[in-house]
Design a protein around this motif. Structure first.
Motif, PDB file in Angstrom:
ATOM      1  N   LEU A  50       0.820  -1.215   0.000  1.00 39.22           N
ATOM      2  CA  LEU A  50       0.000   0.000   0.000  1.00 39.22           C
ATOM      3  C   LEU A  50       0.860   1.275   0.000  1.00 39.22           C
ATOM      4  O   LEU A  50       0.474   2.275  -0.596  1.00 39.22           O
ATOM      5  CB  LEU A  50      -0.934   0.022   1.222  1.00 39.22           C
ATOM      6  CG  LEU A  50      -2.099  -0.963   1.176  1.00 39.22           C
ATOM      7  CD1 LEU A  50      -2.889  -0.921   2.472  1.00 39.22           C
ATOM      8  CD2 LEU A  50      -3.019  -0.669   0.001  1.00 39.22           C
ATOM      9  N   HIS A  96     -11.860  -0.735   6.982  1.00 38.49           N
ATOM     10  CA  HIS A  96     -11.362  -1.997   6.472  1.00 38.49           C
ATOM     11  C   HIS A  96     -12.239  -2.625   5.403  1.00 38.49           C
ATOM     12  O   HIS A  96     -11.810  -3.463   4.632  1.00 38.49           O
ATOM     13  CB  HIS A  96     -11.231  -2.952   7.654  1.00 38.49           C
ATOM     14  CG  HIS A  96     -10.381  -4.139   7.374  1.00 38.49           C
ATOM     15  ND1 HIS A  96     -10.813  -5.186   6.621  1.00 38.49           N
ATOM     16  CD2 HIS A  96      -9.120  -4.428   7.712  1.00 38.49           C
ATOM     17  CE1 HIS A  96      -9.839  -6.072   6.538  1.00 38.49           C
ATOM     18  NE2 HIS A  96      -8.814  -5.632   7.190  1.00 38.49           N
ATOM     19  N   PHE A 135     -15.155  -3.211   2.361  1.00 40.98           N
ATOM     20  CA  PHE A 135     -15.607  -2.683   1.093  1.00 40.98           C
ATOM     21  C   PHE A 135     -17.098  -2.927   0.897  1.00 40.98           C
ATOM     22  O   PHE A 135     -17.768  -2.194   0.185  1.00 40.98           O
ATOM     23  CB  PHE A 135     -14.801  -3.320  -0.042  1.00 40.98           C
ATOM     24  CG  PHE A 135     -15.078  -2.674  -1.360  1.00 40.98           C
ATOM     25  CD1 PHE A 135     -14.862  -1.315  -1.515  1.00 40.98           C
ATOM     26  CD2 PHE A 135     -15.577  -3.389  -2.417  1.00 40.98           C
ATOM     27  CE1 PHE A 135     -15.134  -0.692  -2.710  1.00 40.98           C
ATOM     28  CE2 PHE A 135     -15.849  -2.772  -3.622  1.00 40.98           C
ATOM     29  CZ  PHE A 135     -15.623  -1.426  -3.765  1.00 40.98           C
ATOM     30  N   VAL A 148     -16.710   2.287  -5.782  1.00 40.66           N
ATOM     31  CA  VAL A 148     -16.198   3.034  -4.627  1.00 40.66           C
ATOM     32  C   VAL A 148     -17.198   4.121  -4.240  1.00 40.66           C
ATOM     33  O   VAL A 148     -17.482   4.349  -3.065  1.00 40.66           O
ATOM     34  CB  VAL A 148     -14.802   3.632  -4.927  1.00 40.66           C
ATOM     35  CG1 VAL A 148     -14.382   4.615  -3.843  1.00 40.66           C
ATOM     36  CG2 VAL A 148     -13.758   2.525  -5.032  1.00 40.66           C
ATOM     37  N   ASN A 199     -10.549  11.354   3.040  1.00 42.60           N
ATOM     38  CA  ASN A 199     -10.078  10.198   3.827  1.00 42.60           C
ATOM     39  C   ASN A 199     -10.909   8.951   3.543  1.00 42.60           C
ATOM     40  O   ASN A 199     -10.364   7.867   3.376  1.00 42.60           O
ATOM     41  CB  ASN A 199     -10.170  10.481   5.335  1.00 42.60           C
ATOM     42  CG  ASN A 199      -9.131  11.485   5.769  1.00 42.60           C
ATOM     43  OD1 ASN A 199      -8.269  11.851   4.977  1.00 42.60           O
ATOM     44  ND2 ASN A 199      -9.216  11.942   6.994  1.00 42.60           N
ATOM     45  N   ASP A 250      -9.640   5.377   2.085  1.00 45.48           N
ATOM     46  CA  ASP A 250      -9.791   4.124   2.829  1.00 45.48           C
ATOM     47  C   ASP A 250     -10.530   3.074   2.019  1.00 45.48           C
ATOM     48  O   ASP A 250     -10.136   1.909   1.987  1.00 45.48           O
ATOM     49  CB  ASP A 250     -10.579   4.371   4.136  1.00 45.48           C
ATOM     50  CG  ASP A 250      -9.764   5.169   5.133  1.00 45.48           C
ATOM     51  OD1 ASP A 250      -8.532   5.172   5.003  1.00 45.48           O
ATOM     52  OD2 ASP A 250     -10.362   5.800   6.018  1.00 45.48           O
ATOM     53  N   ILE A 251     -11.624   3.510   1.359  1.00 43.05           N
ATOM     54  CA  ILE A 251     -12.405   2.532   0.596  1.00 43.05           C
ATOM     55  C   ILE A 251     -11.581   1.977  -0.560  1.00 43.05           C
ATOM     56  O   ILE A 251     -11.612   0.787  -0.848  1.00 43.05           O
ATOM     57  CB  ILE A 251     -13.714   3.155   0.066  1.00 43.05           C
ATOM     58  CG1 ILE A 251     -14.563   3.656   1.232  1.00 43.05           C
ATOM     59  CG2 ILE A 251     -14.519   2.142  -0.728  1.00 43.05           C
ATOM     60  CD1 ILE A 251     -15.764   4.444   0.791  1.00 43.05           C
ATOM     61  N   LYS A 271      -8.386   1.635  -0.671  1.00 40.90           N
ATOM     62  CA  LYS A 271      -7.407   0.676  -0.149  1.00 40.90           C
ATOM     63  C   LYS A 271      -8.088  -0.647   0.170  1.00 40.90           C
ATOM     64  O   LYS A 271      -7.561  -1.720  -0.156  1.00 40.90           O
ATOM     65  CB  LYS A 271      -6.765   1.212   1.133  1.00 40.90           C
ATOM     66  CG  LYS A 271      -5.645   2.183   0.860  1.00 40.90           C
ATOM     67  CD  LYS A 271      -5.020   2.621   2.171  1.00 40.90           C
ATOM     68  CE  LYS A 271      -4.094   3.782   1.930  1.00 40.90           C
ATOM     69  NZ  LYS A 271      -3.650   4.389   3.189  1.00 40.90           N
ATOM     70  N   ALA A 272      -9.277  -0.581   0.825  1.00 42.13           N
ATOM     71  CA  ALA A 272     -10.003  -1.809   1.158  1.00 42.13           C
ATOM     72  C   ALA A 272     -10.305  -2.583  -0.118  1.00 42.13           C
ATOM     73  O   ALA A 272     -10.140  -3.802  -0.171  1.00 42.13           O
ATOM     74  CB  ALA A 272     -11.284  -1.476   1.913  1.00 42.13           C
ATOM     75  N   ALA A 273     -10.713  -1.856  -1.159  1.00 33.77           N
ATOM     76  CA  ALA A 273     -11.057  -2.516  -2.424  1.00 33.77           C
ATOM     77  C   ALA A 273      -9.821  -3.149  -3.049  1.00 33.77           C
ATOM     78  O   ALA A 273      -9.859  -4.289  -3.517  1.00 33.77           O
ATOM     79  CB  ALA A 273     -11.676  -1.499  -3.372  1.00 33.77           C
ATOM     80  N   GLU A 274      -8.719  -2.412  -3.050  1.00 28.84           N
ATOM     81  CA  GLU A 274      -7.489  -2.924  -3.672  1.00 28.84           C
ATOM     82  C   GLU A 274      -6.998  -4.182  -2.956  1.00 28.84           C
ATOM     83  O   GLU A 274      -6.574  -5.142  -3.593  1.00 28.84           O
ATOM     84  CB  GLU A 274      -6.384  -1.855  -3.615  1.00 28.84           C
ATOM     85  CG  GLU A 274      -6.658  -0.641  -4.480  1.00 28.84           C
ATOM     86  CD  GLU A 274      -6.121  -0.796  -5.882  1.00 28.84           C
ATOM     87  OE1 GLU A 274      -5.817  -1.940  -6.280  1.00 28.84           O
ATOM     88  OE2 GLU A 274      -6.000   0.234  -6.581  1.00 28.84           O
TER      89      GLU A 274
END
Lengths: 463, 228
Positions: free
Chosen positions: A51, A93, A95, B133, B179, B183-184, B186-189
């Motif tokens: 990341l 955390h 999705f 997203v 933000n 975050d979303i 990153k969660a998706a990736e």
């Protein structure tokens, strides 16, 4: 399993966050990265799960190999098939909105058949009995339940490596215990675990090695036994929290004083439970710690006290004078857990005096000086670091000079020295005509700060 | 294995997307008021059957109130502040159906089914991932907004000075929004959303009777309302 060779990491060209980190982690090991806030622990975790370079714009030199693959040549989704991640704040955390779909979404994205997904789900339920968490709205889960779900999600994904970034930051003692047991199960299954943490006691049963990080470098490595032998004083000198569970030493509320909650009733929207308080008395000049498990209603309790919960039915008296919701709102101030919610203006000095009539400029400047914010007084609050933002929020609360002062989890994810510093700041707000409330799971912090604790569990009732 | 059941009254996202597009046509050409009420009741029925009882009632009452708006000639002769206010409401009235249908789409679709719908429509990933997203953004946003409102109440920021209010609400909202979307993403990736293989669905996207019925009813309302 994981091999890092001489990596350096920077987010801007002039700011080096990691400097010459090299380490090798074998399959099935559990590694703890410890060190003060901002030392670079999280950056190590984020460079392993990809990341840092791919989402946060970090520039990384050196090699990171996972299961023999150089991650420079991998796309983020390919790294995520080797390493699963658990983040500090479980609310960031997920999705999906439905818990079951969240557990399945990774499996759908790697193209598993329905039979294979069923197999993984039933295997996961055997290892972690969390059937009660399935098929629920993620926004209705408590912080602890969310973190449990995150760890279950990393198990179901079937990766051999799990990285965790301060997973206990927002959890109460009970949930920390559950997380600790879950991690032990992952370790028994042969998974490699890399975790960075401030609260370290719950990891002591599973950790194999500890890396102490300072200013982006590994300054010391400990084998498990050597680390367990460090004295509490030595740990605190290294800016670490205790490696054994701290006991709460603050006494229960004495029920004496001049703020009387004759009654307070509140029903939760989603469950058939609520808060019911009768004849609770608090004293001005004292600091009260508000404790209880995640989701028990601590935040609801303080919202009711502040007077912003319309549905709360309450009778509250200060010095025998009845306080309406509006009265309480006027005399309250709050430092929120995420201070980004409460910074509204374009400069620190404006922020501190916002909404306060007839504030004296020299008083504001003195306050900023005390909190080491004077040099930033013309900066935009949002351009400051996390700790500085929190101090701005505290300054604005102190400036309002409220009779009721509330702090919501002020030390979550904080190292030892910063925790002691916040404790000092909160104690500095103490005055004879003020009551301070701190919602916190941080036992060390409560021991250092609070005069009494109020356990909200006692007031939770079925309705 | 799973007790996750699909609601038989929830049309799939493709249907809802298509009907939202159809409802979009009402912004260009108003349909007969009786047929408009038919559409309102249909939307409320779907809201209701999907557990959004409050939205179902809100839909009927707010459309009822919008129907009370005076016509353009009356508005034009009103005081200019009132005129501005009424014009805004009138704009809302014009876009009422596509907005409400869009709300239905966002509230009753999960992210996974939205992605697989877009895959079915052969939309490229560069379109489908940002849209997914976006879908996930709203529930998070609602949660953050609640916290910001709380902070504002305690700081005594109210609507008495609208300009200052808007400025004060914008700063944290923008920061939080950025933000949330970080975050979303990153969660998706980390959920391998960008994996280029053909994805599977635990609950496959099906065309149910409600999809057929809902589309036919919407078409009938629109065509009927135009011709009446």
């Amino acid at each position: 399993m994981v091999e890092i060779k001489n990596i350096s990491l920077s987010y801007k060209s002039d700011e080096i966050v990691l400097n010459g980190i090299s380490l090798r982690v074998e399959k099935g090991e559990c590694i703890l990265f410890a060190g003060r806030s901002g030392s670079g622990k999280s950056s190590i975790i984020n460079s392993i799960n990809g990341l840092a370079a791919r989402c946060d714009g970090a520039i990384i030199d050196g090699d990171i190999k996972i299961a023999g693959n150089d991650i420079k040549n991998l796309e983020l989704y390919e790294i995520s098939m080797l390493v699963s991640s658990v983040f500090q704040n479980p609310k960031t955390h997920f999705f999906n909105v439905n818990t079951t779909l969240e557990l399945l979404s990774y499996l759908e994205n790697i193209g598993l058949s329905r039979e294979e997904m069923d197999k993984r789900l039933s295997d996961m339920l055997e290892v972690f009995p969390i059937k009660h968490l399935l098929n629920r709205d993620i926004f209705m889960l408590s912080g602890g339940e969310k973190q449990i779900l995150s760890i279950a999600a990393s198990y179901i994904s079937g990766t051999n490596i799990v990285v965790l970034d301060e997973p206990s930051s927002n959890l109460d003692g009970e949930n920390i215990q559950i997380v600790s047991e879950m991690l032990a199960k992952l370790k028994n299954k042969g998974l490699t675990i890399l975790v960075c943490e401030h609260r370290i006691f719950y990891l002591m049963d599973i950790v194999d090695r500890v890396f102490l990080i300072q200013d982006g470098k590994i300054i010391n490595k400990y084998e498990r036994e050597d680390f367990l032998n460090l004295s509490p004083k030595k740990l605190n000198d290294l800016n670490l929290r205790d490696n054994s569970k701290t006991k709460l030493t603050v006494p229960e509320i004495s029920n004496e004083g001049n703020l009387k909650i004759r009654s307070l009733e509140f029903k939760f929207d989603t469950t058939n439970t609520g808060l019911s308080i009768k004849n609770l008395t608090l004293e001005t000049g004292k600091i009260y710690g508000i404790i209880g498990a995640n989701g028990v209603g601590k935040s609801t309790f303080i919202r009711c006290l502040i007077g912003v919960e319309r549905k709360s039915k309450d009778e509250i008296f200060l010095d025998r004078k009845k306080l309406s919701k509006k009265d309480r709102l006027k005399m309250s101030s709050l430092v929120m857990q995420d201070v980004n919610h409460q910074l509204f203006t374009d400069s620190v000095v404006n922020e501190v005096s916002l909404g306060i009539k007839g504030v004296q400029q020299n008083k504001v400047e003195e306050l900023l000086d005390n909190l080491e914010l004077y040099d930033f007084k013309d900066r935009h609050p949002m351009s400051l670091s996390g700790g500085q933002k929190q101090r701005v929020a505290i300054a604005s609360v102190v400036c309002k000079d409220s009779k009721l002062m509330f702090f919501d989890e002020p030390t979550s994810g904080m190292d030892y020295k910063n925790m002691i510093r916040i404790s000092g700041l909160v104690k500095g707000c103490k005055s004879n005509d003020r009551i301070i409330f701190i919602v916190s799971h941080d036992i060390e912090f409560l021991n250092a700060t609070a005069d009494y604790v109020v356990d909200i569990k006692k007031f939770k009732k079925r309705v | 294995m799973l007790d996750y059941e699909e609601n038989p009254y929830n049309p799939n996202p493709v249907t809802k997307l298509f009907t939202t597009f159809l409802f979009g046509l009402t912004a260009f050409h108003q349909i007969n008021i009786l047929f408009e009420w038919g559409a309102v009741l249909l939307l409320s029925f779907i809201f209701y059957k999907n557990g959004f009882i409050r939205d179902a009632i809100k839909n009927i009452t707010s459309f009822g109130l919008l129907c009370l708006l005076p016509n353009l000639t009356v508005i034009q002769s009103a005081h200019f502040i009132l005129k501005m206010f009424l014009m805004l409401l009138l704009m809302y009235r014009i876009f009422y159906f596509p907005v409400t249908s869009g709300k239905l789409l966002v509230k009753t679709s999960d992210v996974g089914s939205v992605i697989s719908s877009m895959d079915k429509l052969k939309l490229p990933r560069a379109v489908s991932i940002p849209v997914a997203v976006m879908f996930r953004f709203f529930p998070s946003f609602r949660e953050e907004r609640r916290n910001i409102k709380l902070a504002m109440k305690i700081r005594g920021i109210d609507f008495k000075n609208p300009l200052a209010y808007i400025e004060h609400v914008t700063v944290p909202l923008l920061i939080m929004s950025s933000n949330i979307s970080d975050d979303i993403s990153k969660a998706a990736e980390t959920r391998c959303i960008a994996n280029p293989i053909k994805k599977t669905r635990y609950i496959p996207l099906k065309v149910k009777f409600i999809d057929f019925l809902y589309t036919v009813l919407v078409l009938a309302i629109l065509v009927g309302g135009l011709l009446w």
